[in-house]
Design a protein around this motif. Structure first.
Motif, PDB file in Angstrom:
ATOM      1  N   GLU A 229       0.854  -1.178   0.000  1.00  0.00           N
ATOM      2  CA  GLU A 229       0.000   0.000   0.000  1.00  0.00           C
ATOM      3  C   GLU A 229       0.890   1.227   0.000  1.00  0.00           C
ATOM      4  N   ILE A 230       0.480   2.250  -0.744  1.00  0.00           N
ATOM      5  CA  ILE A 230       1.356   3.398  -0.930  1.00  0.00           C
ATOM      6  C   ILE A 230       1.625   4.127   0.377  1.00  0.00           C
ATOM      7  N   ASP A 231       0.709   4.041   1.345  1.00  0.00           N
ATOM      8  CA  ASP A 231       0.953   4.728   2.621  1.00  0.00           C
ATOM      9  C   ASP A 231       1.983   3.996   3.483  1.00  0.00           C
ATOM     10  N   GLN A 232       2.444   2.821   3.005  1.00  0.00           N
ATOM     11  CA  GLN A 232       3.529   2.128   3.694  1.00  0.00           C
ATOM     12  C   GLN A 232       4.872   2.818   3.447  1.00  0.00           C
ATOM     13  N   MET A 233       4.934   3.609   2.375  1.00  0.00           N
ATOM     14  CA  MET A 233       6.204   4.197   1.974  1.00  0.00           C
ATOM     15  C   MET A 233       6.525   5.432   2.811  1.00  0.00           C
ATOM     16  N   ASP A 234       7.780   5.557   3.203  1.00  0.00           N
ATOM     17  CA  ASP A 234       8.225   6.728   3.953  1.00  0.00           C
ATOM     18  C   ASP A 234       8.214   7.955   3.050  1.00  0.00           C
TER      19      ASP A 234
END
Length: 253
Positions: A137-142
């Protein structure tokens, strides 16, 4: 990012016979796609449901009391199930009597009850460089203050991402769902209602070109910050395209 680079450098150099020939960082473009779909709960029909459907198929029944007397079941159980069967479209009432719909006949024949659940929307991430959907999921990325340049083999103009066949999207969605199935009950996805491409996200990756002198072996490790793991797909792509060039450039062979 500095802490990550330090940890990865220590990891790739665990084997004392391996040395780093080059380190670089770049971004892989990842397309986010919102997919709206209709999940369906499937479970094996219980005896009472089968008996009711068979009765509606073979007899003229006008209300729950008649059916309860015929099946020797309390009206309360009959009434609740009658409402559910009508709501899900397995039976319908004519001018006087209930009868099976075509949907009801099919499910009775298969012995499996299907009930549509609330419509859901899920965001999928597709990478043209991987030629695959990524399990993340893109919100996993810092978040990063400054993003590096684009990956050298990334397409400048990504291909249309809405051309995926419905079966492919259904398979990805089904595999990505958290399994909450119990016993003979399961939730499946049968229809894609819509799909809409959203933004393209740049995912930083760290590349290490490595050489094992003892084995005379050139190879590469690529850390994907979205997946938080080594990315064997990108590593394979780089080796196929550049390993000969690496030998000529770094080993002067």
């Amino acid at each position: 990012m500095k802490a990550l680079e330090k940890r990865l450098k220590r990891e790739v150099l665990q084997n004392g016979k391996v040395e780093i020939l080059k380190t670089s960082i770049w971004c892989v473009p990842v397309q986010s796609i919102d997919v709206t779909y209709q999940p369906v709960k499937r479970l094996k029909m219980d005896i009472l449901m089968k008996m009711m459907l068979l009765t509606f198929q073979q007899a003229e029944i006008s209300n729950a009391s008649e059916l309860g007397e015929l099946l020797l079941v309390e009206d309360l159980f009959i009434q609740d199930l009658l409402i559910n069967l009508t709501k899900t479209g397995l039976i319908e009432r004519g001018e006087k009597y209930y009868h099976l719909t075509s949907k009801g006949k099919i499910q009775l024949e298969n012995g499996v009850f299907e009930e549509e659940q609330e419509i859901e929307t899920q965001q999928l991430l597709y990478s043209a460089c991987h030629e695959a959907f990524l399990p993340a999921e893109i919100d996993q990325m810092d978040e990063y203050d400054e993003l590096p340049d684009l990956f050298r083999y990334a397409l400048e103009e990504p291909e249309e991402t809405l051309k995926f066949v419905e079966e492919e999207l259904i398979e990805v969605l089904q595999n990505s769902r958290t399994s909450e199935d119990e016993g003979e009950e399961q939730t499946v996805i049968t229809d894609i209602l819509s799909k809409e491409a959203r933004q393209i996200n740049d995912v930083p990756c760290l590349e290490y070109i490595l050489y094992n002198r003892e084995q005379d072996l050139l190879f590469v490790r690529v850390w994907n910050t979205l997946l938080s793991q080594w990315d064997d797909k990108l590593e394979k792509l780089l080796v196929e395209k550049e390993v000969v060039m690496w030998r000529e450039e770094y080993l002067k062979v």
